[in-house]
Design a protein around this motif. Structure first.
Motif, PDB file in Angstrom:
ATOM      1  N   LEU A   1      74.634  30.874  12.574  1.00 26.43           N
ATOM      2  CA  LEU A   1      76.604  31.212  12.055  1.00 26.43           C
ATOM      3  C   LEU A   1      77.867  30.522  12.428  1.00 26.43           C
ATOM      4  O   LEU A   1      78.460  30.479  12.420  1.00 26.43           O
ATOM      5  CB  LEU A   1      76.917  32.398  12.585  1.00 26.43           C
ATOM      6  N   THR A   2      77.281  29.270  13.490  1.00 27.92           N
ATOM      7  CA  THR A   2      78.665  28.551  14.429  1.00 27.92           C
ATOM      8  C   THR A   2      78.748  27.467  12.855  1.00 27.92           C
ATOM      9  O   THR A   2      78.265  27.039  12.839  1.00 27.92           O
ATOM     10  CB  THR A   2      77.482  27.511  15.421  1.00 27.92           C
ATOM     11  N   GLY A   3      79.782  27.481  12.958  1.00 32.96           N
ATOM     12  CA  GLY A   3      80.692  26.981  12.019  1.00 32.96           C
ATOM     13  C   GLY A   3      80.227  27.382  10.608  1.00 32.96           C
ATOM     14  O   GLY A   3      81.037  26.622   9.360  1.00 32.96           O
ATOM     15  N   ARG A   4      80.329  28.731  10.636  1.00 34.42           N
ATOM     16  CA  ARG A   4      80.075  29.528   8.936  1.00 34.42           C
ATOM     17  C   ARG A   4      80.836  30.173   8.488  1.00 34.42           C
ATOM     18  O   ARG A   4      81.389  30.822   9.960  1.00 34.42           O
ATOM     19  CB  ARG A   4      78.428  29.926   8.887  1.00 34.42           C
ATOM     20  N   ASP A   5      81.340  30.228   7.283  1.00 36.39           N
ATOM     21  CA  ASP A   5      81.997  31.089   6.603  1.00 36.39           C
ATOM     22  C   ASP A   5      81.467  32.306   6.294  1.00 36.39           C
ATOM     23  O   ASP A   5      80.143  32.596   5.743  1.00 36.39           O
ATOM     24  CB  ASP A   5      82.719  30.502   5.605  1.00 36.39           C
ATOM     25  N   VAL A   6      81.721  33.545   7.108  1.00 37.45           N
ATOM     26  CA  VAL A   6      81.229  34.839   6.443  1.00 37.45           C
ATOM     27  C   VAL A   6      82.639  35.444   6.180  1.00 37.45           C
ATOM     28  O   VAL A   6      83.008  35.702   5.957  1.00 37.45           O
ATOM     29  CB  VAL A   6      81.172  35.393   7.621  1.00 37.45           C
ATOM     30  N   THR A   7      81.643  36.621   5.258  1.00 34.65           N
ATOM     31  CA  THR A   7      81.941  37.905   5.075  1.00 34.65           C
ATOM     32  C   THR A   7      81.603  38.334   5.707  1.00 34.65           C
ATOM     33  O   THR A   7      80.194  39.017   5.999  1.00 34.65           O
ATOM     34  CB  THR A   7      81.837  38.532   3.406  1.00 34.65           C
ATOM     35  N   LEU A   8      82.701  39.941   6.760  1.00 36.35           N
ATOM     36  CA  LEU A   8      82.179  41.146   6.715  1.00 36.35           C
ATOM     37  C   LEU A   8      82.248  42.647   5.737  1.00 36.35           C
ATOM     38  O   LEU A   8      83.067  42.603   5.802  1.00 36.35           O
ATOM     39  CB  LEU A   8      83.241  41.699   8.404  1.00 36.35           C
ATOM     40  N   ARG A   9      81.090  43.042   6.766  1.00 34.70           N
ATOM     41  CA  ARG A   9      80.877  44.728   5.775  1.00 34.70           C
ATOM     42  C   ARG A   9      80.789  45.837   6.287  1.00 34.70           C
ATOM     43  O   ARG A   9      79.915  45.485   6.958  1.00 34.70           O
ATOM     44  CB  ARG A   9      80.057  44.055   4.501  1.00 34.70           C
ATOM     45  N   SER A  10      82.079  46.467   5.988  1.00 39.40           N
ATOM     46  CA  SER A  10      81.166  48.159   6.879  1.00 39.40           C
ATOM     47  C   SER A  10      82.368  48.730   6.358  1.00 39.40           C
ATOM     48  O   SER A  10      83.277  48.817   4.883  1.00 39.40           O
ATOM     49  CB  SER A  10      81.954  47.676   8.256  1.00 39.40           C
ATOM     50  N   PRO A  11      81.690  50.656   6.722  1.00 37.56           N
ATOM     51  CA  PRO A  11      82.511  52.016   5.774  1.00 37.56           C
ATOM     52  C   PRO A  11      84.212  51.422   6.292  1.00 37.56           C
ATOM     53  O   PRO A  11      84.628  51.993   5.713  1.00 37.56           O
ATOM     54  CB  PRO A  11      82.010  52.706   6.045  1.00 37.56           C
ATOM     55  N   ASP A  12      84.058  51.082   7.597  1.00 35.75           N
ATOM     56  CA  ASP A  12      85.404  51.106   7.950  1.00 35.75           C
ATOM     57  C   ASP A  12      85.186  49.659   9.339  1.00 35.75           C
ATOM     58  O   ASP A  12      84.836  48.820   9.858  1.00 35.75           O
ATOM     59  CB  ASP A  12      86.266  52.115   8.969  1.00 35.75           C
ATOM     60  N   ASP A  13      86.589  49.627   9.243  1.00 37.28           N
ATOM     61  CA  ASP A  13      87.080  48.087   9.847  1.00 37.28           C
ATOM     62  C   ASP A  13      88.120  48.640  11.767  1.00 37.28           C
ATOM     63  O   ASP A  13      88.670  47.734  12.038  1.00 37.28           O
ATOM     64  CB  ASP A  13      88.530  47.537   9.114  1.00 37.28           C
ATOM     65  N   THR A  14      87.585  49.756  12.158  1.00 34.17           N
ATOM     66  CA  THR A  14      87.727  50.612  13.462  1.00 34.17           C
ATOM     67  C   THR A  14      87.087  49.769  14.228  1.00 34.17           C
ATOM     68  O   THR A  14      86.291  49.826  14.371  1.00 34.17           O
ATOM     69  CB  THR A  14      87.573  51.614  13.618  1.00 34.17           C
ATOM     70  N   PRO A  15      87.859  49.090  15.773  1.00 36.72           N
ATOM     71  CA  PRO A  15      87.864  47.973  16.356  1.00 36.72           C
ATOM     72  C   PRO A  15      87.008  49.530  17.759  1.00 36.72           C
ATOM     73  O   PRO A  15      87.131  50.715  17.888  1.00 36.72           O
ATOM     74  CB  PRO A  15      88.435  47.856  17.192  1.00 36.72           C
ATOM     75  N   ASP A  16      85.944  48.753  18.505  1.00 32.81           N
ATOM     76  CA  ASP A  16      85.202  49.968  18.958  1.00 32.81           C
ATOM     77  C   ASP A  16      85.714  49.418  20.927  1.00 32.81           C
ATOM     78  O   ASP A  16      86.931  49.108  20.126  1.00 32.81           O
ATOM     79  CB  ASP A  16      83.657  48.830  19.776  1.00 32.81           C
ATOM     80  N   ARG A  17      85.625  50.744  21.041  1.00 34.75           N
ATOM     81  CA  ARG A  17      86.566  50.474  23.050  1.00 34.75           C
ATOM     82  C   ARG A  17      86.931  49.311  23.723  1.00 34.75           C
ATOM     83  O   ARG A  17      87.214  48.750  24.519  1.00 34.75           O
ATOM     84  CB  ARG A  17      86.548  51.675  23.941  1.00 34.75           C
ATOM     85  N   TYR A  18      86.139  48.076  23.116  1.00 35.54           N
ATOM     86  CA  TYR A  18      86.219  46.757  23.766  1.00 35.54           C
ATOM     87  C   TYR A  18      86.702  45.598  22.396  1.00 35.54           C
ATOM     88  O   TYR A  18      87.332  44.751  23.016  1.00 35.54           O
ATOM     89  CB  TYR A  18      85.277  46.185  24.362  1.00 35.54           C
TER      90      TYR A  18
ATOM     91  N   GLY B   1      82.893  46.476  14.048  1.00 34.62           N
ATOM     92  CA  GLY B   1      81.751  46.351  13.583  1.00 34.62           C
ATOM     93  C   GLY B   1      81.391  45.823  12.168  1.00 34.62           C
ATOM     94  O   GLY B   1      81.840  46.434  11.511  1.00 34.62           O
ATOM     95  N   ALA B   2      80.060  45.195  12.705  1.00 37.98           N
ATOM     96  CA  ALA B   2      80.666  44.900  10.536  1.00 37.98           C
ATOM     97  C   ALA B   2      78.722  44.752  10.751  1.00 37.98           C
ATOM     98  O   ALA B   2      78.142  44.121  11.537  1.00 37.98           O
ATOM     99  CB  ALA B   2      81.111  44.142  10.459  1.00 37.98           C
ATOM    100  N   LEU B   3      78.380  44.810   9.418  1.00 41.63           N
ATOM    101  CA  LEU B   3      77.242  43.356   8.450  1.00 41.63           C
ATOM    102  C   LEU B   3      77.634  42.137   8.256  1.00 41.63           C
ATOM    103  O   LEU B   3      79.123  41.955   7.535  1.00 41.63           O
ATOM    104  CB  LEU B   3      76.655  44.278   7.447  1.00 41.63           C
ATOM    105  N   VAL B   4      77.504  41.326   8.442  1.00 45.52           N
ATOM    106  CA  VAL B   4      77.396  39.806   8.246  1.00 45.52           C
ATOM    107  C   VAL B   4      77.003  39.576   7.427  1.00 45.52           C
ATOM    108  O   VAL B   4      75.466  39.495   7.365  1.00 45.52           O
ATOM    109  CB  VAL B   4      78.027  39.094   9.147  1.00 45.52           C
ATOM    110  N   PHE B   5      77.324  38.834   6.970  1.00 44.42           N
ATOM    111  CA  PHE B   5      76.844  38.084   5.503  1.00 44.42           C
ATOM    112  C   PHE B   5      77.853  36.022   5.008  1.00 44.42           C
ATOM    113  O   PHE B   5      78.773  36.088   5.103  1.00 44.42           O
ATOM    114  CB  PHE B   5      77.486  38.187   4.585  1.00 44.42           C
ATOM    115  N   ILE B   6      77.150  35.222   4.753  1.00 40.24           N
ATOM    116  CA  ILE B   6      77.255  34.489   4.696  1.00 40.24           C
ATOM    117  C   ILE B   6      77.991  33.821   4.150  1.00 40.24           C
ATOM    118  O   ILE B   6      77.135  33.974   2.873  1.00 40.24           O
ATOM    119  CB  ILE B   6      75.441  32.908   5.589  1.00 40.24           C
ATOM    120  N   GLY B   7      79.256  33.629   3.985  1.00 39.28           N
ATOM    121  CA  GLY B   7      79.478  33.178   1.827  1.00 39.28           C
ATOM    122  C   GLY B   7      79.504  34.355   1.394  1.00 39.28           C
ATOM    123  O   GLY B   7      79.933  35.458   2.180  1.00 39.28           O
TER     124      GLY B   7
END
Length: 266
Positions: free
Chosen positions: A80-97, A101-107
């Motif tokens: 992943l270093t320096g790669r363009d990625v797409t994020l997929r998940s049911p929602d984009d609500t951040p966790d307490r930190y 959270g997401a599934l990560v896809f390269i390009g």
């Protein structure tokens, strides 16, 4: 190159990742699970830890669906270093930190980075993804690595034997995979115990609270039916006497078929 020559470490890892990708592609040629709604794109600027990356816009992304192993961070850096990625998940609500959270896809790839890590043996399924098809796909990727004893699964101790509770208890506070035969299923108050040992206080057990029972019932699993069956349990080890794994998700328990080879040592 001479027949007995060895490849440099980074080349070997690249070849392994390519093989993992081809295996997954063959298994998913007619389906593309885990294709949730896109939650944005970005370029990976840094690998924060074994399961988190930071994008160039400052967002910190936690890779859902996996638990890391000793090699996960290195594998993430290679992928992943320096790669363009797409994020997929049911929602984009951040966790307490504050992590998204997401599934990560390269390009525009159809295969998630999580699935690639699992197929290479560089991660373990966490069972946190509720979508049935996606969860099954991730588990299948891990199963490929287990069968071929790749990465983490090359170590015989990667899967603990339920008959050796001391080995499990030594990993208290860690995420573990345990296999064994359920000797009894007992209910005490609001808790159901899958007992793998004859001693309730010293043997390994998986605990399932009453509030989690509807999920098992919806999946067609009657806990009592697991008695005298071989199962695989995954989760965080706890306990002051006998080791315990608190099962909150259906995916944490897998029924092992009669012909399915187990990963535990005899």
């Amino acid at each position: 190159m001479p027949r007995n020559a060895t490849y440099p470490g980074h080349v070997t890892r690249l070849l392994h990742l390519i093989v993992a990708f081809l295996i997954i592609a063959a298994n998913t040629a007619f389906a593309t699970p885990c294709q949730f709604e896109s939650q944005g794109e970005g370029r990976v600027a840094a690998i924060v830890d074994a399961r988190s990356v930071r994008l160039d816009d400052g967002r910190e992304i936690r890779l859902t669906g996996i638990e890391p192993t000793a090699t996960t961070k290195q594998a993430l850096a290679s992928l992943l270093t320096g790669r363009d990625v797409t994020l997929r998940s049911p929602d984009d609500t951040p966790d307490r930190y504050g992590r998204q959270g997401a599934l990560v896809f390269i390009g525009e790839a159809d295969t998630s980075v999580q699935a690639m890590l699992l197929a290479q043996g560089d991660a373990i399924v966490s069972a946190e993804i509720a979508d049935k098809d996606c969860a099954a796909a991730l588990m299948a990727s891990e199963a490929t690595a287990r069968r071929q004893k790749m990465g983490n699964w090359a170590d015989q101790s990667a899967i603990k034997n339920a008959e050796s509770p001391d080995d499990i208890l030594a990993g208290i506070g860690r995420f573990m995979v345990v296999e064994g035969k359920v000797l009894s299923v007992r209910q005490a108050g609001a808790m159901t115990y899958l007992n793998f040992g004859r001693s309730w206080t010293r043997g390994f057990a998986a605990t399932i609270s009453k509030r989690s029972l509807p999920a098992f019932e919806s999946a067609g699993i009657t806990l009592k039916s697991l008695e005298n069956r071989r199962v695989r349990v995954r989760g965080w080890v706890e306990g002051n006497t006998g080791p315990r794994i608190d099962v909150r998700l259906v995916g944490q328990v897998e029924l092992l078929g009669a012909n399915e080879p187990t990963g535990v040592r005899p």
